[in-house]
Design an enzyme around this catalytic site. Structure first.
Site, PDB file in Angstrom:
ATOM      1  N   LYS A  11       0.867  -1.181   0.000  1.00 44.72           N
ATOM      2  CA  LYS A  11       0.000   0.000   0.000  1.00 44.72           C
ATOM      3  C   LYS A  11       0.897   1.221   0.000  1.00 44.72           C
ATOM      4  O   LYS A  11       2.065   1.157   0.411  1.00 44.72           O
ATOM      5  CB  LYS A  11      -0.884   0.014   1.243  1.00 44.72           C
ATOM      6  CG  LYS A  11      -2.136   0.867   1.104  1.00 44.72           C
ATOM      7  CD  LYS A  11      -3.225   0.131   0.344  1.00 44.72           C
ATOM      8  CE  LYS A  11      -4.542   0.880   0.366  1.00 44.72           C
ATOM      9  NZ  LYS A  11      -5.638   0.105  -0.228  1.00 44.72           N
TER      10      LYS A  11
ATOM     11  N   GLY B 249     -21.239   5.945   4.554  1.00 39.53           N
ATOM     12  CA  GLY B 249     -20.358   6.420   3.491  1.00 39.53           C
ATOM     13  C   GLY B 249     -20.962   6.153   2.127  1.00 39.53           C
ATOM     14  O   GLY B 249     -21.156   5.001   1.735  1.00 39.53           O
TER      15      GLY B 249
ATOM     16  N   GLY C 172     -19.656   7.254  -0.829  1.00 42.93           N
ATOM     17  CA  GLY C 172     -18.639   7.643  -1.793  1.00 42.93           C
ATOM     18  C   GLY C 172     -18.527   6.662  -2.930  1.00 42.93           C
ATOM     19  O   GLY C 172     -19.522   6.110  -3.410  1.00 42.93           O
TER      20      GLY C 172
ATOM     21  N   GLY D 172     -19.846   3.049  -1.655  1.00 42.52           N
ATOM     22  CA  GLY D 172     -21.151   3.086  -1.007  1.00 42.52           C
ATOM     23  C   GLY D 172     -22.300   3.343  -1.963  1.00 42.52           C
ATOM     24  O   GLY D 172     -23.393   2.785  -1.803  1.00 42.52           O
TER      25      GLY D 172
END
Length: 360
Positions: A83, A183, A185, A188
């Protein structure tokens, strides 16, 4: 510009490599964490976020990269876990120069790490980063990529939620269930669509007024509440955290009335032991890195030449993986999070060991 630190000290939390990257002229400050390459090159998105401190950014990238190793293992991918985070406000700092500088750091790792989209980064950003490195997924369709990985992330969460519904109520459907989506976004909004189509009653919230406006215009039947605390305490059957991590904490878990937790957010458990509190309260927690793996399945498919139907079929199997984990948890008398960890660690050990067989 140059790498100003790389470490394998105890603070790196067992990671193979942690690289700090800086380009002062563009304002780039980034950290790339590679947790494991036992199964193959590390794959994980780049998060662009205004952390309160460098320590907070480091803590996040360490947690997220470890989670990606487990996620990729359980998704059946021949990829390790990594990541990256870019420290700063993307609204203020993001530029072509910054993204391309970041791309050069990714390239400098020689394929040990593949990047993709995450919070604060988008498909268009990956196209810019790809001008400096080969090791990018989640690119636009116009550039031969998979496009928006949120599509299959949401599909996978929906499949995991269906498996949890089957385990809890005996049917793999959310019809008639009340689902709280925290959420609205990237993920979601797609998850909300699947739930409405399946006949669920959706209750939702978001900190972004634009997301709430979208919900009112697109799905007027969705009930909107003031904030995350109100949603967690609402009369819901399923709680779906779909924003930032740490949603399951010492405040939200005691207030939860839901019987199932299944959401898209990474690192939902605020600290070790929360999974046991959930289990003690009779709440079925489907591990986040299991059910939200649809996005990484989508972008990983891009590496071999993207085919949406093939990727969606793989993401649909999240239903089977979730079902297996829930069965294993029952058989072994452990929380699902522990069962999922054991399965992931087993695959990393068994398949990673094959690299000791020398070729040619």
């Amino acid at each position: 510009m140059g790498v100003f630190a790389s470490t394998d000290d105890p603070g790196s939390n067992g990671h193979e490599q942690v690289v700090f990257c800086q380009d002062k002229q563009s304002g780039l400050k980034a950290i790339i964490g590679i947790y494991s390459t036992a199964l193959g090159p590390a794959l994980g998105g780049t998060r662009f976020y205004p952390y309160a401190s460098e320590e907070a950014a480091l803590a996040d990238v360490l947690d997220l990269s470890r989670g990606m190793a487990y996620k990729n293992a359980l998704a059946g991918l021949d990829l390790g876990g990594g990541k990256a985070v870019i420290w700063g406000d993307p609204e203020q700092l993001k530029s072509e120069a910054l993204l391309r500088a970041y791309g050069r750091f990714v390239e400098s790792l020689g394929g040990r790490y593949y990047t993709a989209c995450d919070v604060g980064t988008y498909v268009a950003d990956m196209d810019v980063i790809a001008r400096e490195t080969r090791y990018v997924t989640g690119r636009s369709v116009e550039h031969g990529g998979a496009g928006d990985s949120s599509i299959l992330t949401a599909w996978g969460v929906f499949q995991g939620m269906r498996a949890a519904a089957e385990h809890t109520w005996g049917t793999p459907s959310l019809a008639g269930r009340r689902v709280g989506v925290a959420g609205l976004g990237k993920v979601g909004k797609y998850l909300t669509g699947h739930l409405v189509e399946d006949g669920a009653e959706v209750v939702a919230t978001d900190v972004n007024p634009k997301a709430l406006e979208w919900a009112r215009a697109t799905y007027p039947q969705v009930t909107l509440v003031d904030d995350g605390a109100a949603l967690a305490a609402a009369d819901i059957d399923v709680y779906a955290p779909c924003a930032l991590g740490g949603a399951l904490n010492d405040d939200t878990v005691p207030a939860l009335r839901a019987k199932v937790v299944a959401g898209a957010a990474n690192n939902q458990l605020a600290h070790p032991g929360i999974e046991k509190v959930l289990a003690d309260r009779g709440i079925l927690y489907t591990p986040d890195y299991v059910v939200n793996a649809g996005g990484v399945i989508q972008v990983a498919d891009e590496i071999e030449g993207f085919n949406f139907d093939r990727a969606k079929l793989r993401a649909t199997k999240i239903f089977d993986t979730t079902r297996e984990i829930l069965r294993l948890a029952d058989d072994e008398g452990v929380p699902p999070a522990v069962a999922a960890d054991r399965l992931a660690e087993r695959r990393m050990a068994e398949i990673g060991r094959l690299r000791t067989i020398r070729l040619g």
